[in-house]
Structure formats: structure tokens, C-alpha cells
Design a protein around this motif. Structure first.
Motif, PDB file in Angstrom:
ATOM      1  N   ILE A  66       0.859  -1.189   0.000  1.00 29.28           N
ATOM      2  CA  ILE A  66       0.000   0.000   0.000  1.00 29.28           C
ATOM      3  C   ILE A  66       0.891   1.234   0.000  1.00 29.28           C
ATOM      4  N   GLU A 111      -2.195   2.363  -4.894  1.00 29.58           N
ATOM      5  CA  GLU A 111      -1.770   3.749  -4.719  1.00 29.58           C
ATOM      6  C   GLU A 111      -2.978   4.663  -4.859  1.00 29.58           C
ATOM      7  N   ALA A 137       6.102  11.173  -2.031  1.00 31.14           N
ATOM      8  CA  ALA A 137       6.405  12.575  -1.724  1.00 31.14           C
ATOM      9  C   ALA A 137       7.731  13.027  -2.332  1.00 31.14           C
ATOM     10  N   GLY A 138       8.595  12.067  -2.662  1.00 31.59           N
ATOM     11  CA  GLY A 138       9.919  12.485  -3.128  1.00 31.59           C
ATOM     12  C   GLY A 138      10.011  12.723  -4.621  1.00 31.59           C
ATOM     13  N   ASP A 189      13.780  17.934  -4.450  1.00 32.91           N
ATOM     14  CA  ASP A 189      15.157  18.185  -4.851  1.00 32.91           C
ATOM     15  C   ASP A 189      15.836  16.848  -5.176  1.00 32.91           C
ATOM     16  N   GLY A 221      13.139  10.630   4.618  1.00 24.69           N
ATOM     17  CA  GLY A 221      13.876  10.921   3.398  1.00 24.69           C
ATOM     18  C   GLY A 221      13.762   9.790   2.389  1.00 24.69           C
ATOM     19  N   SER A 280      13.884   5.702   3.367  1.00 21.52           N
ATOM     20  CA  SER A 280      12.577   5.051   3.189  1.00 21.52           C
ATOM     21  C   SER A 280      12.710   3.885   2.213  1.00 21.52           C
TER      22      SER A 280
HETATM   23  C1  LIG Z   1       8.214  18.594  -1.949  1.00 24.19           C
HETATM   24  C2  LIG Z   1       9.031  17.564  -1.202  1.00 24.19           C
HETATM   25  C3  LIG Z   1      10.406  17.564  -1.337  1.00 24.19           C
HETATM   26  C4  LIG Z   1      11.193  16.599  -0.699  1.00 24.19           C
HETATM   27  N1  LIG Z   1      12.529  16.562  -0.930  1.00 24.19           N
HETATM   28  C5  LIG Z   1      13.273  15.528  -0.469  1.00 24.19           C
HETATM   29  C6  LIG Z   1      14.643  15.385  -0.825  1.00 24.19           C
HETATM   30  O1  LIG Z   1      15.197  16.170  -1.586  1.00 24.19           O
HETATM   31  N2  LIG Z   1      15.331  14.320  -0.306  1.00 24.19           N
HETATM   32  C7  LIG Z   1      14.754  13.417   0.544  1.00 24.19           C
HETATM   33  O2  LIG Z   1      15.432  12.474   0.971  1.00 24.19           O
HETATM   34  N3  LIG Z   1      13.460  13.546   0.892  1.00 24.19           N
HETATM   35  C8  LIG Z   1      12.710  14.559   0.400  1.00 24.19           C
HETATM   36  N4  LIG Z   1      11.387  14.657   0.751  1.00 24.19           N
HETATM   37  C9  LIG Z   1      10.844  13.666   1.686  1.00 24.19           C
HETATM   38  C10 LIG Z   1      10.640  12.326   0.970  1.00 24.19           C
HETATM   39  O3  LIG Z   1       9.890  12.543  -0.159  1.00 24.19           O
HETATM   40  C11 LIG Z   1       9.990  11.320   1.881  1.00 24.19           C
HETATM   41  O4  LIG Z   1      10.829  11.146   3.009  1.00 24.19           O
HETATM   42  C12 LIG Z   1       9.811   9.964   1.216  1.00 24.19           C
HETATM   43  O5  LIG Z   1       9.105  10.110   0.014  1.00 24.19           O
HETATM   44  C13 LIG Z   1       9.085   8.988   2.130  1.00 24.19           C
HETATM   45  O6  LIG Z   1       8.898   7.791   1.459  1.00 24.19           O
HETATM   46  P1  LIG Z   1       7.700   6.786   1.786  1.00 24.19           P
HETATM   47  O7  LIG Z   1       7.672   5.817   0.670  1.00 24.19           O
HETATM   48  O8  LIG Z   1       7.857   6.284   3.164  1.00 24.19           O
HETATM   49  O9  LIG Z   1       6.387   7.684   1.775  1.00 24.19           O
HETATM   50  P2  LIG Z   1       5.754   8.607   0.652  1.00 24.19           P
HETATM   51  O10 LIG Z   1       6.772   9.039  -0.320  1.00 24.19           O
HETATM   52  O11 LIG Z   1       4.983   9.642   1.365  1.00 24.19           O
HETATM   53  O12 LIG Z   1       4.783   7.647  -0.146  1.00 24.19           O
HETATM   54  C14 LIG Z   1       3.583   7.180   0.390  1.00 24.19           C
HETATM   55  C15 LIG Z   1       2.637   6.833  -0.747  1.00 24.19           C
HETATM   56  O13 LIG Z   1       1.488   6.218  -0.202  1.00 24.19           O
HETATM   57  C16 LIG Z   1       0.339   6.691  -0.861  1.00 24.19           C
HETATM   58  N5  LIG Z   1      -0.811   6.551   0.043  1.00 24.19           N
HETATM   59  C17 LIG Z   1      -1.065   7.268   1.170  1.00 24.19           C
HETATM   60  N6  LIG Z   1      -2.210   6.843   1.748  1.00 24.19           N
HETATM   61  C18 LIG Z   1      -2.672   5.832   0.971  1.00 24.19           C
HETATM   62  C19 LIG Z   1      -3.822   5.007   1.042  1.00 24.19           C
HETATM   63  N7  LIG Z   1      -4.718   5.125   2.043  1.00 24.19           N
HETATM   64  N8  LIG Z   1      -4.020   4.093   0.061  1.00 24.19           N
HETATM   65  C20 LIG Z   1      -3.116   3.970  -0.968  1.00 24.19           C
HETATM   66  N9  LIG Z   1      -2.024   4.744  -1.077  1.00 24.19           N
HETATM   67  C21 LIG Z   1      -1.801   5.652  -0.119  1.00 24.19           C
HETATM   68  C22 LIG Z   1       0.672   8.130  -1.183  1.00 24.19           C
HETATM   69  O14 LIG Z   1      -0.097   8.605  -2.267  1.00 24.19           O
HETATM   70  C23 LIG Z   1       2.161   8.058  -1.520  1.00 24.19           C
HETATM   71  O15 LIG Z   1       2.386   7.857  -2.887  1.00 24.19           O
HETATM   72  C24 LIG Z   1      10.573  15.625   0.132  1.00 24.19           C
HETATM   73  C25 LIG Z   1       9.180  15.647   0.301  1.00 24.19           C
HETATM   74  C26 LIG Z   1       8.405  16.601  -0.351  1.00 24.19           C
HETATM   75  C27 LIG Z   1       6.907  16.602  -0.176  1.00 24.19           C
END
Ligand SMILES: Cc1cc2nc3c(=O)[nH]c(=O)nc-3n(C[C@H](O)[C@H](O)[C@H](O)COP(=O)(O)OP(=O)(O)OC[C@H]3O[C@@H](n4cnc5c(N)ncnc54)[C@H](O)[C@@H]3O)c2cc1C
Length: 511
Positions: A86, A110, A144-145, A149, A492, A496
Motif C-alpha cells: 500500500i 496507490e 512525496a519524493g 530536490d 527521506g 525510506s
Molecule cells: C516537496 C518535497 C520535497 C522533498 N525533498 C526531499 C529530498 O530532496 N530528499 C529526501 O530524501 N526527501 C525529500 N522529501 C521527503 C521524501 O519525499 C519522503 O521522506 C519519502 O518520500 C518517504 O517515502 P515513503 O515511501 O515512506 O512515503 P511517501 O513518499 O509519502 O509515499 C507514500 C505513498 O502512499 C500513498 N498513500 C497514502 N495513503 C494511501 C492510502 N490510504 N491508500 C493507498 N495509497 C496511499 C501516497 O499517495 C504516496 O504515494 C521531500 C518531500 C516533499 C513533499
């Protein structure tokens, strides 16, 4: 085989002959006896002369060459045991790739759209002042990434093999320089293609993607999880990876409603500071900036009242973006293209917040910090659009309303506002001490040419979904694997992604 260091001016790259001569010196042999060499690390050093410091390995002509890292092969998983993943952020994507390497079939659910369709929804935030609550800067393919950047440095090297992540990124389209640069980054112009290539690989191996599939319910029937989505579809599997990121408030609420264990987790909140990049270049390169040099970065940290105040997600040559996931809040973050060539430098400047800082929120239990975060974000929405309340830096610290505001990269616009009154006092009082303090480390940083915009609140998760340290499953829910930033186990892109790999490996191991 010998590892050695080599320093070269920052304007040019050293030639093969120069590197071979350096290798020969390091190994004490003639240049013609050098069998080969490889750059392992490259970092820019601007402390005195501006130079690149290389760390290399070289070997003699009678020695076996340096062993290149090899990615494990992908398997055809079309008819393999399914694992529901998920969330398609770094944690979900890299968990899926690792599942495929282990012979398991990822079924990715997603809530958002594919990476290209997502761009149109992000544009609507500025053009129509409307946030699609499933498709925005945080939600959608790549997570979110994707529009960020794309900074790839992490301190979590000890938790997993960062090489697996970086080599996969190169395989899917990133520049090879990320393998050696001390501070690698990708940029928002490169990331969507990489994310799309990852999808193509997963689908080619037999994995499944389901977009516009927001998970609304999770139920356990016997040995199997039944996962239901907002569009009415449901999926069954023994194992589920929950990688929904730190903005999936509805997932925390689902856990809370079901009485499943959650914990309040300290996080950080504050503002974004935006300076002219030329000023940051001048400070960091000590007046010696040249156009061939990369836009300067900075990283700042101090302690105020026993709590950390620090820079977060600094974007050199970047822009500010509206990263709210609903229509009631204003939340900012930063992104940049690979060239990092905008005229601005922005960074989150945030304070650590612990449950003890907000006793009035204790009644919300595990969701106390989440509710606090939500209230601050909502208090920043003072117009009908996503304009960010903003103030000049020195005015902010001196509790003075700004007469006017400098230009900003934030396309949704700014609105002159007394942030010193709008932020919670305990956050404000730490920030106002930190900014002048930062000036001691970076002379010129504390200036009224810099703009403070609010708020920066999505630094890490304010909630933890606790898991067993051995099995990595939720403390009481067998087969459910909280993963990535939303579960509180990473922060990050790279950490992650590493957490995704660790969780997928564990599922394969316990199979
Ligand atoms: C604008 C921005 C710039 C950033 N820049 C950097 C950077 O330069 N370097 C860095 O290391 N980090 C950066 N970050 C942080 C980084 O993006 C996150 O730390 C990272 O993406 C986390 O990864 P994740 O897979 O755990 O979660 P996420 O990337 O948040 O992914 C979670 C996914 O789950 C999906 N989701 C949520 N709820 C549900 C649901 N109920 N059902 C189905 N799908 C769902 C979401 O749509 C999303 O696609 C940035 C974040 C943002 C917003």
C-alpha cells in the motif's frame, strides 16, 4: 589493490593520465603497471581553495580488478505468492523491487495517479487554488519524493545497503555520478522518468499497479488480509506492506478507530526560509563563487531551550511548492531541478516538538502531535488560495510587521502576515533565537532580504505504527508490515527506500 585520495581544482575534471599517475604514485609503481582504477567518492571542499577531493581505488596489472557491485536479478513473479504493497513512494517501490528479486509478486495500491497525470493536479493547486486530496505533491506515483530536490544522502547507511538503492536508481535512469558524489541529488526534472521506469520493470516482471486506489479498510480473515479501496475494489494476501507515508492521516485514523496500537512520535515543525541563491553562494564559497561551481548548500543546527532547531531539506537553486494534502491548510516544501539553477535557496528551519511541549493535546493520545500539526497547518490558511503567510527574516525575529515582501519562488503567492503572532509561541520563541545564531556560522544569513514563509510541517511522521523489531510486523497484527516514513521508521527518500528493502527481505525470509 590500493585506496588513495586525490585533490583537483573544482573547475575541471582530472584526465585519465593524471589519475593514472596519481595511482602509480600511491602504489609505488610505474604508470604502465596500473591495471585500472575507479573513483569511489567525490566531494567538493570550499573551506580554503575550492577543490574536489576524490577517493579512489587502483589495482596493478597483475591483480584482479576491483569488484563492481552487482544488483540481484529480477525474477518473473507472474504466478508467485502475492504481497499487497500500500503506497507507491520510495518505501513501496523499493520494497516491490526487492519482492521481485525474492520471487514474490507485489500488488501495489496507490491512492494517487500515475506520475504524469499527477502533474496536472499539482498545477491546479496554483491555477485553481484546489488540492486533489489523492493527487498532489505528497500523494501519487513515486510518493512525496518525486517532485523534490531528490537529495539522496542519508545517515541510515548502517540500516541497510544503500548501494542497492543507488544502483537501482542508475539502472532506471539516474546519472552515474550519484554513485560517487558525497551529496548526490536527482532533481524534479529527472525523477518522473525514473519512477516510470521502475513501474515498467515491476509490471514486466508480473507485478501489478492499481492507481486511484485509496485503501480505506484492512480486515484480517483467518490467515489472510482483505484490503478494501475507495473505488470498491478489494485484494487478498497473507502479507501486506503498509507504506503510506507521513501525510496519510486517514490511515492513522483507521488504526485509531480499530484500537490498533499507535504511538505519538516527536517530529519537527517551523517555517521555510528563502534567500537569494547568490547570497548563499557568496557566504558558502567565501566570496569566491564562480559560475562553474554548483549552487551552494547549507546545513544548520542549534539548540534553544533544550530542543534542536535545524535546517531541513535545503534546496539550492530550488523553488517553494505547496505541499498541502487538503484544502484547509497551507504547507510548504522545496524542490529543484537537477541543474539547481533558480535564483533562490530555500530550507525548512524547524524545531523539534515532543509530546511534553503540547500538554493541551494529550487528550488525543497517539494522535496528539498529528492534531497539533493539523491545527498549525490550518492556521496558516488565511486566504481563499494557497498563498503562504510571509514576513522578512529580521522583522520576524524583532516582532515587526514587514512593510513589504521581497520576490519569492513560491508560485501560489505570498501574503504579508505577522508570523511572529501566528506561530505557536514556543515554536516562534525558538526560531527567533535560532536565526541570529545561524548568522554566527554563516555570516550574512540573518538578513531582511530573506523571506520566512509558513509553514513547514511535514518533516517526519508525528505518529509511529510500532512494529516488532525481529519480525518487522505490527506489534499485534500478524502479516501487516508498517514501513517507511509513515510508520515512523525512516525519513527521506533513501532511508525510506532502504526500509522498504528491509521489510521485503523479512517477508521473503519468513515465507
Ligand atoms: C516537496 C518535497 C520535497 C522533498 N525533498 C526531499 C529530498 O530532496 N530528499 C529526501 O530524501 N526527501 C525529500 N522529501 C521527503 C521524501 O519525499 C519522503 O521522506 C519519502 O518520500 C518517504 O517515502 P515513503 O515511501 O515512506 O512515503 P511517501 O513518499 O509519502 O509515499 C507514500 C505513498 O502512499 C500513498 N498513500 C497514502 N495513503 C494511501 C492510502 N490510504 N491508500 C493507498 N495509497 C496511499 C501516497 O499517495 C504516496 O504515494 C521531500 C518531500 C516533499 C513533499
Amino acid at each position: 589493490m590500493k585506496e588513495f585520495d586525490f585533490t583537483y581544482n573544482a573547475k575541471n575534471s582530472p584526465s585519465k593520465e593524471e589519475l593514472t599517475a596519481a595511482a602509480a604514485r600511491a602504489m609505488g609503481c610505474a604508470p604502465k603497471r596500473v591495471g585500472g582504477l575507479k573513483i569511489l567518492k567525490r566531494s567538493l571542499d570550499a573551506r580554503k581553495e575550492i577543490v574536489y577531493r576524490y577517493h579512489l581505488v587502483a589495482w596493478m596489472d597483475n591483480e584482479a580488478p576491483h569488484q563492481e557491485y552487482q544488483l540481484p536479478p529480477y525474477q518473473d513473479v507472474t504466478n508467485s505468492e502475492p504481497v499487497i504493497v500500500i503506497g507507491c513512494g520510495p518505501a513501496g517501490m523499493f520494497a516491490s523491487l526487492r519482492l521481485i528479486m525474492s520471487g514474490l509478486k507485489p500488488i501495489i495500491l496507490e491512492r494517487g495517479k500515475d506520475v504524469h497525470a499527477r502533474k496536472f493536479d499539482m498545477a491546479k493547486i496554483v491555477r485553481e487554488a484546489f488540492v486533489d486530496e489523492d493527487s498532489n505533491f505528497c500523494f501519487g506515483e513515486g510518493g512525496a519524493g518525486t517532485f523534490s530536490d531528490g537529495k539522496l544522502y542519508t545517515r541510515s547507511n548502517k540500516r541497510g545497503d544503500i548501494r542497492e538503492i543507488l544502483h537501482q536508481l542508475v539502472k532506471f535512469g539516474a546519472d552515474e555520478s550519484i554513485l560517487v558524489d558525497a551529496h548526490p541529488h536527482l532533481g524534479s526534472d529527472k525523477l518522473p522518468r525514473i519512477v516510470e521506469n521502475i513501474r515498467n520493470q515491476i509490471v514486466e516482471c508480473g507485478g501489478e499497479y492499481h492507481f486511484s486506489s485509496r485503501v480505506t479498510d484492512l480486515q484480517k480473515n483467518g490467515d489472510e488480509w482483505n484490503v478494501t479501496c475507495s473505488n470498491g475494489d478489494s485484494y487478498k494476501a497473507k502479507n501486506v506492506i503498509l507504506a503510506t507515508g507521513h501525510s496519510a492521516k486517514d490511515i492513522y485514523e483507521l488504526f485509531d478507530r480499530n484500537g490498533w496500537e499507535l504511538q505519538a512520535k516527536g517530529f519537527a515543525i517551523g517555517v521555510r526560509a528563502e534567500h537569494p541563491q547568490a547570497l548563499i553562494n557568496k557566504i558558502q564559497y567565501h566570496d569566491k563563487y564562480q559560475s562553474y561551481l554548483p549552487a551552494a548548500e547549507y546545513s544548520l543546527v542549534t539548540q534553544v531551550e533544550g530542543r534542536g532547531v535545524f535546517s531541513f531539506c535545503m534546496c539550492p537553486g530550488g523553488i517553494l511548492v505547496p505541499s498541502s494534502t487538503d484544502n484547509q491548510s497551507v504547507v510548504l516544501n522545496g524542490m529543484s531541478n537537477s541543474a539547481r539553477n533558480s535564483q533562490w535557496a530555500n530550507a525548512g528551519i524547524v524545531c523539534s516538538v515532543e509530546p511534553g511541549d503540547i500538554p493541551e493535546y494529550q487528550k488525543f493520545g497517539a494522535l496528539s502531535l498529528l492534531r497539533f500539526q493539523q491545527d498549525v497547518e490550518r492556521s496558516m490558511k488565511i486566504t481563499d488560495t494557497f498563498k503562504a503567510p510571509a514576513q522578512r527574516m529580521m522583522d520576524f525575529c524583532r516582532r515587526i510587521e514587514s512593510k513589504n515582501l521581497p520576490k519569492s519562488s513560491y508560485a501560489a503567492g505570498t501574503v504579508n502576515a505577522p508570523l511572529h503572532e501566528m506561530l505557536p509561541e514556543f515554536i516562534y520563541s525558538r526560531l527567533r533565537v535560532a536565526f541570529p545564531e545561524f548568522n554566527r556560522k554563516m555570516k550574512g544569513y540573518y538578513t531582511n532580504d530573506a523571506l520566512i514563509l509558513a509553514c513547514e510541517s511535514r518533516t517526519s511522521s508525528p505518529v509511529r505504527i510500532p512494529r516488532d523489531p525481529e519480525t518487522l510486523q505490527h506489534l499485534s497484527l500478524t502479516g501487516l508490515y508498517p514501513c517507511g516514513e509513515g510508520a515512523g521508521y525512516s525519513g527521506g527518500i533513501v532511508s525510506s527506500a532502504i526500509d522498504g528493502v528491509i521489510v521485503a527481505q523479512k517477508i521473503a525470509e519468513l515465507r
